[in-house]
Design an enzyme around this catalytic site. Structure first.
Site, PDB file in Angstrom:
ATOM      1  N   CYS A 220     -31.832 -20.281 -49.178  1.00 40.37           N
ATOM      2  CA  CYS A 220     -31.709 -20.337 -50.630  1.00 40.37           C
ATOM      3  C   CYS A 220     -30.341 -19.772 -51.025  1.00 40.37           C
ATOM      4  O   CYS A 220     -29.898 -18.757 -50.485  1.00 40.37           O
ATOM      5  CB  CYS A 220     -32.771 -19.567 -51.385  1.00 40.37           C
TER       6      CYS A 220
ATOM      7  N   HIS B 266     -40.520 -28.151 -11.319  1.00 47.47           N
ATOM      8  CA  HIS B 266     -41.793 -27.487 -11.604  1.00 47.47           C
ATOM      9  C   HIS B 266     -42.409 -27.991 -12.910  1.00 47.47           C
ATOM     10  O   HIS B 266     -43.057 -27.225 -13.619  1.00 47.47           O
ATOM     11  CB  HIS B 266     -41.587 -25.975 -11.651  1.00 47.47           C
TER      12      HIS B 266
ATOM     13  N   ARG C 114     -27.380 -23.358 -47.401  1.00 41.07           N
ATOM     14  CA  ARG C 114     -28.419 -22.328 -47.356  1.00 41.07           C
ATOM     15  C   ARG C 114     -29.805 -22.894 -47.666  1.00 41.07           C
ATOM     16  O   ARG C 114     -30.811 -22.196 -47.564  1.00 41.07           O
ATOM     17  CB  ARG C 114     -28.085 -21.208 -48.345  1.00 41.07           C
TER      18      ARG C 114
ATOM     19  N   TRP D 194     -34.586 -23.454 -50.309  1.00 38.44           N
ATOM     20  CA  TRP D 194     -35.234 -23.767 -49.034  1.00 38.44           C
ATOM     21  C   TRP D 194     -36.667 -23.281 -49.223  1.00 38.44           C
ATOM     22  O   TRP D 194     -36.916 -22.082 -49.343  1.00 38.44           O
ATOM     23  CB  TRP D 194     -34.547 -23.030 -47.891  1.00 38.44           C
TER      24      TRP D 194
ATOM     25  N   GLU E 177     -28.686 -24.717 -25.308  1.00 33.48           N
ATOM     26  CA  GLU E 177     -27.920 -24.962 -26.527  1.00 33.48           C
ATOM     27  C   GLU E 177     -27.720 -26.464 -26.751  1.00 33.48           C
ATOM     28  O   GLU E 177     -27.832 -26.956 -27.879  1.00 33.48           O
ATOM     29  CB  GLU E 177     -26.565 -24.226 -26.438  1.00 33.48           C
TER      30      GLU E 177
ATOM     31  N   LYS F  98     -29.029 -28.322 -30.051  1.00 36.64           N
ATOM     32  CA  LYS F  98     -28.121 -29.088 -30.912  1.00 36.64           C
ATOM     33  C   LYS F  98     -28.672 -30.487 -31.144  1.00 36.64           C
ATOM     34  O   LYS F  98     -28.678 -31.001 -32.255  1.00 36.64           O
ATOM     35  CB  LYS F  98     -26.726 -29.209 -30.277  1.00 36.64           C
TER      36      LYS F  98
ATOM     37  N   GLU G 145     -31.795 -30.377 -33.385  1.00 33.47           N
ATOM     38  CA  GLU G 145     -31.645 -30.005 -34.790  1.00 33.47           C
ATOM     39  C   GLU G 145     -30.890 -31.031 -35.612  1.00 33.47           C
ATOM     40  O   GLU G 145     -31.206 -31.197 -36.789  1.00 33.47           O
ATOM     41  CB  GLU G 145     -31.086 -28.586 -34.956  1.00 33.47           C
TER      42      GLU G 145
ATOM     43  N   LYS H  30     -28.937 -22.691 -42.967  1.00 29.47           N
ATOM     44  CA  LYS H  30     -27.958 -22.000 -42.128  1.00 29.47           C
ATOM     45  C   LYS H  30     -28.307 -20.532 -41.917  1.00 29.47           C
ATOM     46  O   LYS H  30     -28.184 -20.013 -40.823  1.00 29.47           O
ATOM     47  CB  LYS H  30     -26.590 -22.117 -42.792  1.00 29.47           C
TER      48      LYS H  30
HETATM   49  C1  G6P Z   1     -30.169 -20.677 -38.071  1.00 30.17           C
HETATM   50  C2  G6P Z   1     -28.966 -21.588 -37.886  1.00 30.17           C
HETATM   51  C3  G6P Z   1     -28.439 -21.460 -36.452  1.00 30.17           C
HETATM   52  C4  G6P Z   1     -28.128 -20.007 -36.134  1.00 30.17           C
HETATM   53  C5  G6P Z   1     -29.337 -19.103 -36.393  1.00 30.17           C
HETATM   54  C6  G6P Z   1     -28.962 -17.627 -36.302  1.00 30.17           C
HETATM   55  O1  G6P Z   1     -31.228 -21.133 -37.300  1.00 30.17           O
HETATM   56  O2  G6P Z   1     -29.320 -22.934 -38.136  1.00 30.17           O
HETATM   57  O3  G6P Z   1     -27.269 -22.243 -36.320  1.00 30.17           O
HETATM   58  O4  G6P Z   1     -27.752 -19.901 -34.804  1.00 30.17           O
HETATM   59  O5  G6P Z   1     -29.841 -19.317 -37.704  1.00 30.17           O
HETATM   60  O6  G6P Z   1     -28.021 -17.340 -37.309  1.00 30.17           O
HETATM   61  P1  G6P Z   1     -27.011 -16.139 -37.273  1.00 30.17           P
HETATM   62  O7  G6P Z   1     -26.291 -16.201 -38.587  1.00 30.17           O
HETATM   63  O8  G6P Z   1     -27.827 -14.887 -37.132  1.00 30.17           O
HETATM   64  O9  G6P Z   1     -26.111 -16.345 -36.116  1.00 30.17           O
END
Ligand code: G6P
Length: 615
Positions: free
Chosen positions: A2, A511, A27, A74, A488, A492, A495, A610
């Site tokens: 938000c 496994h 946000r 959000w 990662e 990626k 998401e 984010k």
């Molecule tokens: C959210 C974002 C990710 C990020 C995570 C942790 O899930 O989409 O990209 O890695 O938060 O955020 P931070 O600001 O603590 O690194």
């Protein structure tokens, strides 16, 4: 999670609020809305969907007021509807509020307010707070400027949970109030105007001077002055900080998406993360803000790293790097698990948190839990002045500039680089020789140029992405420090492309995940030249024997058998400590181009936000 923007000043508020919301859209983007104070009324417009929908809804309305609040949502409590969009008005129309956070005791308060005659038209916890403020405003005996702020203070005393709020009162044409607990809020001090916002991106086009509010503080903004006090009535002396980000950094420029911009910014971002942080003798790293002497570091027997999301993957890489180069045992925990797990920690443990935003609620809670237990805490964060940066006992700023794309890219590689520098620093305090230190430092200094090379030679990754964009399942596999990069890569892809993907240590594939292999489930192997390279080749053979397609990310001069992989992405030869950063670039590009190929909104993937400031 938000975004909040508030404005009080000499200009028309609505265009400034809308511009701020656009900059905070990462946000949350379920709905957006604003309230403008004009002619002793609170004019509110709100709409589901992106800020652009709100812009169209506001267009043509004569909103001329110079005081207003706004929000991009959000959803937490209540589905995505116009009624649940913020701002929320009290049922008597007197109070308008925008809120980021969760009011945990909203049901009890609502029951009380219904009994007092207040009515509700949304399913949100936030509307409860609007009515509670109005209830206290009605009861407040003060009749001057303090009436509004006192009613907010009294209402907040009853709130359990988290909030960042901006509030307007129809009867107060010269007052904008804000308060926070657990959710970020800053005051922007402009030229004859003030802004309230969830983060600096919203104010940067109007001012670089900001005050970071602390938990349980209330700010009262008037056209010519502002004051801060606590919920418990103590006065607070505001500390004005200067933001060192520029407006260009929060704009797209020539790029179609922030994610692409931020991937391509990585050579510069990595350079900035390292700048001034190598010792004069060239054999170790230097950090100004760790607040620990070498003697104190010698007392540290164990490190615990906590984070969420992509930053948690950076912690896993840190574990490999620090254990290997500094020989200090490292554990990694999800911050959300650590905060409730009550894990027994050994006496000489130091707790490190990693957070790009410095505001992720679980990471913040993990930090506070570690501090409560008496452990020393350090943080790697990107956002200067963020709550985690302020509350940790010391830390390292990433200096990569604002990261706007929801999927973290440049912040991740910078977190890895800084972890490698911590490994170098700690290694040199222990058993790493001068020569090995110089070797590692020199290798790290070369990383921006190598990343730049991968980016310049990326044309065929786009072509590979086009051919793989139709699959619905994918595996990412790698050994040792490539395992977190596999995680990662899978994250990626999930998401931003909505393709189901899993990351596994390459040997673990046998496994379970191998059961998924068919011509409909390709695998991405992260296979730079290391001591396990030949083992990884054997794993690739096992996939090929089962008709699985393989994309291999491998070092330039590695003896990679011709024709073994269906597609090959080449990494420059480099010191092994650099492999995690270098291998990240192709997986970022792969997921980015696949998402673009699938026609998806790369910067605003569905359901995500984010900065996750609610549990
Ligand atoms: C959210 C974002 C990710 C990020 C995570 C942790 O899930 O989409 O990209 O890695 O938060 O955020 P931070 O600001 O603590 O690194």
């Amino acid at each position: 999670m938000c975004g909040i923007v508030g404005y009080i000043g000499k200009q028309k508020a609505s265009p400034i609020l809308l511009e701020g919301l656009k900059r905070l859209e990462y946000r949350g983007y379920d709905s957006a809305g604003l309230t403008v104070h004009q002619n002793a009324r609170l004019e509110t417009v709100k709409k589901t969907g992106r800020v652009d929908h709100l812009v169209r809804a506001v267009d043509g309305q004569s909103l001329s007021g110079r005081l207003g609040i706004s929000h991009t949502r959000w959803a937490t409590h209540g589905s995505v509807t116009d009624a649940n969009a913020h701002p929320h008005l009290s049922s008597d129309g007197r109070i308008s509020i925008v809120h980021n956070g969760v009011i945990e005791n909203h049901r009890n308060i609502k029951r009380f307010l219904v009994a007092q005659g207040y009515s509700f038209c949304s399913e949100t916890d936030s509307e409860v707070l609007a009515n509670l403020i109005s209830y206290h405003y009605e009861k407040e005996t003060a009749r001057d400027q303090t009436r509004f702020v006192e009613s907010v203070r009294k209402a907040l005393k009853h709130i359990e949970g988290t909030f960042g709020i901006a509030v307007l009162c129809a009867e107060c044409p010269d007052q904008l109030l804000g308060a926070r607990r657990g959710s970020p809020l800053i005051v922007g001090i402009g030229d004859g105007e003030y802004l309230l916002a969830s983060d600096v991106a919203a104010v940067i086009s109007r001012t670089q001077n900001v005050v970071y509010l602390k938990d349980n503080e209330i700010v009262a903004l008037c056209p010519d002055n502002f004051s801060i006090s606590t919920i418990n009535l103590e006065d607070v002396d505001p500390i004005v900080s200067r933001i060192d980000w520029s407006i260009d950094e929060v704009e797209l420029g020539a790029h179609p998406h922030f994610m692409e911009k931020e991937i391509f910014e990585q050579p510069t971002a990595l350079e900035n993360s390292m700048r001034g942080r190598f010792a004069a003798d060239g054999s170790t790293a230097n950090f100004g803000g760790l607040n620990l002497s070498p003697q104190e570091w010698r007392q540290v027997d164990r490190l615990l790293f906590c984070a969420c999301g992509t930053a948690w993957h950076a912690c896993l890489v840190a574990e490999y790097l620090i254990e290997r180069y500094a020989r200090i045992p490292v554990e990694v925990e999800y911050a959300s698990e650590f905060r409730y797990r009550n894990a027994p920690l050994e006496k000489n443990t130091l707790v490190f948190v990693i957070s790009q935003s410095g505001e992720t609620i679980d990471t913040l809670a993990a930090l506070r839990e570690a501090q409560r237990k008496g452990f020393r805490t350090l943080a790697i964060t990107n956002v200067v002045g963020s709550t985690i940066a302020r509350e940790a006992d010391g830390g390292i700023y990433q200096h990569v500039g604002p990261e706007i794309g929801v999927a973290s890219t440049k912040a991740f590689t910078s977190q890895i680089l800084l972890s490698a520098m911590v490994a170098l620093y700690l290694g040199r305090l222990r058993d790493m020789s001068y020569t090995d230190g110089v070797g590692l430092a020199e290798a790290l200094k070369g990383v921006p140029a190598l990343v730049d090379r991968i980016l310049r030679e990326n044309g065929h990754i786009q072509e590979i992405a086009r051919r793989y964009s139709g699959y619905e399942d994918m595996l990412f596999l790698g050994r040792q420090s490539m395992f977190p990069i596999a995680l990662e890569g899978a994250l990626k892809l999930k998401e931003i492309s909505y393709i189901h993907a899993e990351g596994y240590p390459a040997a673990e594939m046998k496994h379970g995940p191998i059961a998924l292999i068919s011509d409909r489930c390709p695998s991405v192997f992260l296979a730079p030249q290391t001591e396990t390279f030949h083992k990884v080749l054997a794993n690739i053979q096992e996939i090929k024997a089962r008709n699985g397609k393989v994309i291999a990310v491998a070092s330039e001069s590695a003896p990679f058998p011709e024709g073994l992989a269906d597609d090959r992405i080449v990494l420059p030869d480099a010191h092994e400590a650099l492999h995690p950063i270098l291998a990240t670039i192709p997986v970022q590009l792969l997921s980015y181009y696949i998402a673009v190929e699938r026609g998806l909104d790369v910067d605003k993937p569905r359901n995500l936000a984010k900065s996750v400031t609610v549990e």
